[in-house]
Design a protein around this motif. Sequence first.
Motif, PDB file in Angstrom:
ATOM      1  N   LEU A   9       1.215  -1.312   0.078  1.00 39.26           N
ATOM      2  CA  LEU A   9      -0.028   0.030   0.054  1.00 39.26           C
ATOM      3  C   LEU A   9       0.821   0.999  -0.281  1.00 39.26           C
ATOM      4  CD1 LEU A   9      -2.355  -1.147   2.992  1.00 39.26           C
ATOM      5  CD2 LEU A   9      -2.578  -1.242   0.429  1.00 39.26           C
ATOM      6  N   SER A  10      -0.140   2.004  -1.074  1.00 37.77           N
ATOM      7  CA  SER A  10       1.099   3.514  -0.971  1.00 37.77           C
ATOM      8  C   SER A  10       0.253   5.157  -0.855  1.00 37.77           C
ATOM      9  CB  SER A  10       2.056   3.256  -1.366  1.00 37.77           C
ATOM     10  OG  SER A  10       1.938   3.099  -3.109  1.00 37.77           O
ATOM     11  N   LEU A  11       0.720   6.446  -1.435  1.00 33.69           N
ATOM     12  CA  LEU A  11      -0.151   7.240  -1.697  1.00 33.69           C
ATOM     13  C   LEU A  11       0.307   7.590  -2.284  1.00 33.69           C
ATOM     14  CD1 LEU A  11      -1.465   8.780   1.917  1.00 33.69           C
ATOM     15  CD2 LEU A  11      -2.588   7.046   0.816  1.00 33.69           C
ATOM     16  N   SER A  12      -0.006   8.088  -3.740  1.00 36.22           N
ATOM     17  CA  SER A  12      -0.114   8.704  -5.010  1.00 36.22           C
ATOM     18  C   SER A  12       0.471  10.653  -4.381  1.00 36.22           C
ATOM     19  CB  SER A  12      -0.678   9.182  -5.620  1.00 36.22           C
ATOM     20  OG  SER A  12      -1.693   9.895  -5.430  1.00 36.22           O
ATOM     21  N   SER A  13       1.916  10.895  -5.090  1.00 39.70           N
ATOM     22  CA  SER A  13       2.208  11.616  -4.659  1.00 39.70           C
ATOM     23  C   SER A  13       2.091  12.774  -6.206  1.00 39.70           C
ATOM     24  CB  SER A  13       3.376  11.793  -4.261  1.00 39.70           C
ATOM     25  OG  SER A  13       4.342  10.991  -5.460  1.00 39.70           O
ATOM     26  N   ASP A  14       2.629  14.328  -5.877  1.00 42.48           N
ATOM     27  CA  ASP A  14       2.991  14.706  -6.908  1.00 42.48           C
ATOM     28  C   ASP A  14       4.188  14.441  -8.267  1.00 42.48           C
ATOM     29  OD1 ASP A  14       5.349  15.751  -6.907  1.00 42.48           O
ATOM     30  OD2 ASP A  14       4.842  17.301  -4.887  1.00 42.48           O
ATOM     31  N   PHE A  15       4.576  15.022  -9.137  1.00 42.89           N
ATOM     32  CA  PHE A  15       4.962  15.291 -10.467  1.00 42.89           C
ATOM     33  C   PHE A  15       6.082  14.503 -10.120  1.00 42.89           C
ATOM     34  CE2 PHE A  15       6.578  15.151 -14.563  1.00 42.89           C
ATOM     35  CZ  PHE A  15       5.946  14.783 -15.216  1.00 42.89           C
ATOM     36  N   PHE A  16       6.645  14.623  -8.770  1.00 38.01           N
ATOM     37  CA  PHE A  16       7.920  15.041  -8.933  1.00 38.01           C
ATOM     38  C   PHE A  16       8.960  13.829  -7.467  1.00 38.01           C
ATOM     39  CE2 PHE A  16       7.489  19.064 -11.771  1.00 38.01           C
ATOM     40  CZ  PHE A  16       8.399  18.273 -12.772  1.00 38.01           C
ATOM     41  N   SER A  17       7.160  13.576  -7.001  1.00 36.29           N
ATOM     42  CA  SER A  17       7.971  13.088  -6.242  1.00 36.29           C
ATOM     43  C   SER A  17       7.703  11.164  -5.660  1.00 36.29           C
ATOM     44  CB  SER A  17       7.261  13.454  -4.886  1.00 36.29           C
ATOM     45  OG  SER A  17       7.343  14.344  -4.434  1.00 36.29           O
ATOM     46  N   ASN A  18       8.107  10.806  -4.669  1.00 37.80           N
ATOM     47  CA  ASN A  18       8.020   9.408  -4.605  1.00 37.80           C
ATOM     48  C   ASN A  18       6.297   9.476  -3.924  1.00 37.80           C
ATOM     49  OD1 ASN A  18      10.061   8.635  -6.746  1.00 37.80           O
ATOM     50  ND2 ASN A  18      11.740   8.643  -4.620  1.00 37.80           N
ATOM     51  N   ASN A  19       6.395   7.821  -4.650  1.00 39.24           N
ATOM     52  CA  ASN A  19       5.558   7.889  -3.433  1.00 39.24           C
ATOM     53  C   ASN A  19       5.351   6.656  -2.053  1.00 39.24           C
ATOM     54  OD1 ASN A  19       3.332   8.317  -6.270  1.00 39.24           O
ATOM     55  ND2 ASN A  19       3.117   5.890  -6.395  1.00 39.24           N
ATOM     56  N   THR A  20       4.743   7.674  -1.228  1.00 37.11           N
ATOM     57  CA  THR A  20       4.691   6.946   0.274  1.00 37.11           C
ATOM     58  C   THR A  20       4.024   6.226   0.710  1.00 37.11           C
ATOM     59  OG1 THR A  20       2.901   7.994   1.069  1.00 37.11           O
ATOM     60  CG2 THR A  20       5.552   9.333   0.537  1.00 37.11           C
ATOM     61  N   PRO A  21       5.303   4.692   1.532  1.00 40.09           N
ATOM     62  CA  PRO A  21       4.196   3.790   1.814  1.00 40.09           C
ATOM     63  C   PRO A  21       3.113   4.081   3.110  1.00 40.09           C
ATOM     64  CG  PRO A  21       6.832   3.369   2.277  1.00 40.09           C
ATOM     65  CD  PRO A  21       6.452   5.022   1.875  1.00 40.09           C
ATOM     66  N   ALA A  22       2.357   3.415   2.803  1.00 36.73           N
ATOM     67  CA  ALA A  22       0.668   3.632   3.184  1.00 36.73           C
ATOM     68  C   ALA A  22       0.523   2.453   4.316  1.00 36.73           C
ATOM     69  CB  ALA A  22      -0.564   4.441   2.598  1.00 36.73           C
ATOM     70  N   SER A  23       0.138   2.826   5.717  1.00 34.65           N
ATOM     71  CA  SER A  23      -0.524   1.917   7.006  1.00 34.65           C
ATOM     72  C   SER A  23      -1.745   1.783   6.942  1.00 34.65           C
ATOM     73  CB  SER A  23       0.350   2.255   7.722  1.00 34.65           C
ATOM     74  OG  SER A  23       1.466   2.127   8.040  1.00 34.65           O
ATOM     75  N   ALA A  24      -3.189   0.861   7.158  1.00 39.98           N
ATOM     76  CA  ALA A  24      -3.467   0.659   7.064  1.00 39.98           C
ATOM     77  C   ALA A  24      -4.682   0.163   8.571  1.00 39.98           C
ATOM     78  CB  ALA A  24      -4.127  -0.002   6.049  1.00 39.98           C
ATOM     79  N   GLU A  25      -5.701   0.070   8.878  1.00 36.88           N
ATOM     80  CA  GLU A  25      -6.228  -0.626   9.902  1.00 36.88           C
ATOM     81  C   GLU A  25      -6.155  -2.429  10.389  1.00 36.88           C
ATOM     82  OE1 GLU A  25      -8.649   2.544   8.981  1.00 36.88           O
ATOM     83  OE2 GLU A  25      -5.812   3.356  10.151  1.00 36.88           O
ATOM     84  N   SER A  26      -6.547  -2.453   8.898  1.00 35.26           N
ATOM     85  CA  SER A  26      -6.887  -3.623   8.669  1.00 35.26           C
ATOM     86  C   SER A  26      -6.768  -4.029   7.323  1.00 35.26           C
ATOM     87  CB  SER A  26      -8.069  -4.249   9.181  1.00 35.26           C
ATOM     88  OG  SER A  26      -9.346  -3.680   8.676  1.00 35.26           O
ATOM     89  N   VAL A  27      -5.874  -5.298   6.961  1.00 34.63           N
ATOM     90  CA  VAL A  27      -6.107  -5.834   5.619  1.00 34.63           C
ATOM     91  C   VAL A  27      -6.130  -7.444   5.812  1.00 34.63           C
ATOM     92  CG1 VAL A  27      -4.509  -6.251   3.434  1.00 34.63           C
ATOM     93  CG2 VAL A  27      -3.855  -4.436   5.375  1.00 34.63           C
ATOM     94  N   ALA A  28      -6.926  -7.883   4.833  1.00 31.43           N
ATOM     95  CA  ALA A  28      -8.154 -10.071   4.725  1.00 31.43           C
ATOM     96  C   ALA A  28      -7.690  -9.940   3.237  1.00 31.43           C
ATOM     97  CB  ALA A  28      -8.790  -9.177   5.847  1.00 31.43           C
ATOM     98  N   ILE A  29      -7.894 -10.959   2.866  1.00 29.49           N
ATOM     99  CA  ILE A  29      -7.830 -11.725   2.069  1.00 29.49           C
ATOM    100  C   ILE A  29      -9.515 -13.001   2.243  1.00 29.49           C
ATOM    101  CG2 ILE A  29      -7.618 -13.030   0.089  1.00 29.49           C
ATOM    102  CD1 ILE A  29      -5.130 -12.504  -0.232  1.00 29.49           C
ATOM    103  N   LEU A  30     -10.473 -12.433   2.136  1.00 29.26           N
ATOM    104  CA  LEU A  30     -11.223 -12.920   2.064  1.00 29.26           C
ATOM    105  C   LEU A  30     -11.742 -14.151   1.046  1.00 29.26           C
ATOM    106  CD1 LEU A  30     -14.568 -14.280   3.833  1.00 29.26           C
ATOM    107  CD2 LEU A  30     -15.023 -12.440   1.899  1.00 29.26           C
ATOM    108  N   TYR A  31     -11.613 -15.169   1.181  1.00 29.76           N
ATOM    109  CA  TYR A  31     -11.278 -16.360  -0.047  1.00 29.76           C
ATOM    110  C   TYR A  31     -12.607 -17.824  -0.036  1.00 29.76           C
ATOM    111  CZ  TYR A  31      -7.833 -19.062   2.692  1.00 29.76           C
ATOM    112  OH  TYR A  31      -7.879 -20.070   3.021  1.00 29.76           O
ATOM    113  N   GLU A  32     -13.685 -17.180  -1.243  1.00 31.31           N
ATOM    114  CA  GLU A  32     -14.455 -17.993  -1.300  1.00 31.31           C
ATOM    115  C   GLU A  32     -14.828 -19.188  -2.469  1.00 31.31           C
ATOM    116  OE1 GLU A  32     -18.285 -15.694   0.982  1.00 31.31           O
ATOM    117  OE2 GLU A  32     -17.289 -14.477  -0.615  1.00 31.31           O
ATOM    118  N   GLU A  33     -15.450 -20.846  -2.162  1.00 32.55           N
ATOM    119  CA  GLU A  33     -15.061 -21.431  -3.007  1.00 32.55           C
ATOM    120  C   GLU A  33     -16.889 -22.001  -2.971  1.00 32.55           C
ATOM    121  OE1 GLU A  33     -14.442 -26.241  -3.808  1.00 32.55           O
ATOM    122  OE2 GLU A  33     -14.539 -25.521  -1.707  1.00 32.55           O
TER     123      GLU A  33
END
Length: 296
Positions: free
Chosen positions: A53-77
């Motif tokens: 995860l990261s955040l977009s930046s302006d034209f001349f800057s690098n993207n910055t890492p972004a943290s989240a409260e939760s990240v999960a993958i739900l997988y259903e058959e």
Amino acid sequence: MKKYIFLFIVIALNMACEEVIDVELPTEEPRLIVDGLIRVDIDEPYIPVEVKLSLSSDFFSNNTPASAESVAILYEEYDGDKVIETNVSNLAELVPGSGIYFPDPNFDSDQRIPTSILDRNFVFSLLIRRQGRLYLATTKYVPAVPIDSLIQGDGSLFNDEETEVIVTFTDEPDREDFYLLDFNFAEFLVTRDEFYQGQEFSFSYFYDEIFEPGTEIEISLMGVDRTFFNYMDLLLEQSDSGFNLFSTPVATVRGNVADITDIDNIDVSDNVDQPNVFPLGYFAIVEEYKSTIIIE
């Protein structure tokens, strides 16, 4: 001596004529970028889940890492339209502030996803909760085919400062296939089997440089679905080459990640009448075959 004096005068005149011009570049609020391309080696016991995860930046800057409260993958058959099995893989940011999420090793149970389920009808959903917003992307696993051979050619496309690699693979006859090839050095190509379904297919790829003899280049072939194929095709059209797959593109290209915070219908993720509220990036789980060529 006169030549040097003339050169000095020309340089001086050019410097005197220089003028600072302020160029107004388009700006917008930072967007969440999801790098969720998960490449699977089917011979390994677990899917190598890694979501950045990261955040977009302006034209001349690098993207910055972004943290989240939760990240999960739900997988259903699914059996037809009916869900017959549901599982969740909870992800954790193992290095705080990195924005990179892996199956949580500190969870009560094993959060890794076995590759053995990939021959069944599973749908994978990536769920991200960050700063009061909820993001969702869904995908299915897409198989690929092995690379039959990599051969160095001696042809050129535009000039003599190029290296030709000839790639050969055999398409699967019983399905419609779309492919993404990673040629290393942030160089990618997409192709579909519209004109070579079920056949052996060879093509040349040209690197815009001459490599030192003995250079090893790893090339990979991935299976993708039609939507990801179209997404990558659009990104590649906008790029000259040498771009990060999930950096902010020249123009905003929407992937398959949606902001579902304000939806009023759980079955329709884009009906919130907020066309400018969306993240960037993509979530996909794809089979990958790799092969290496040594430049002579």
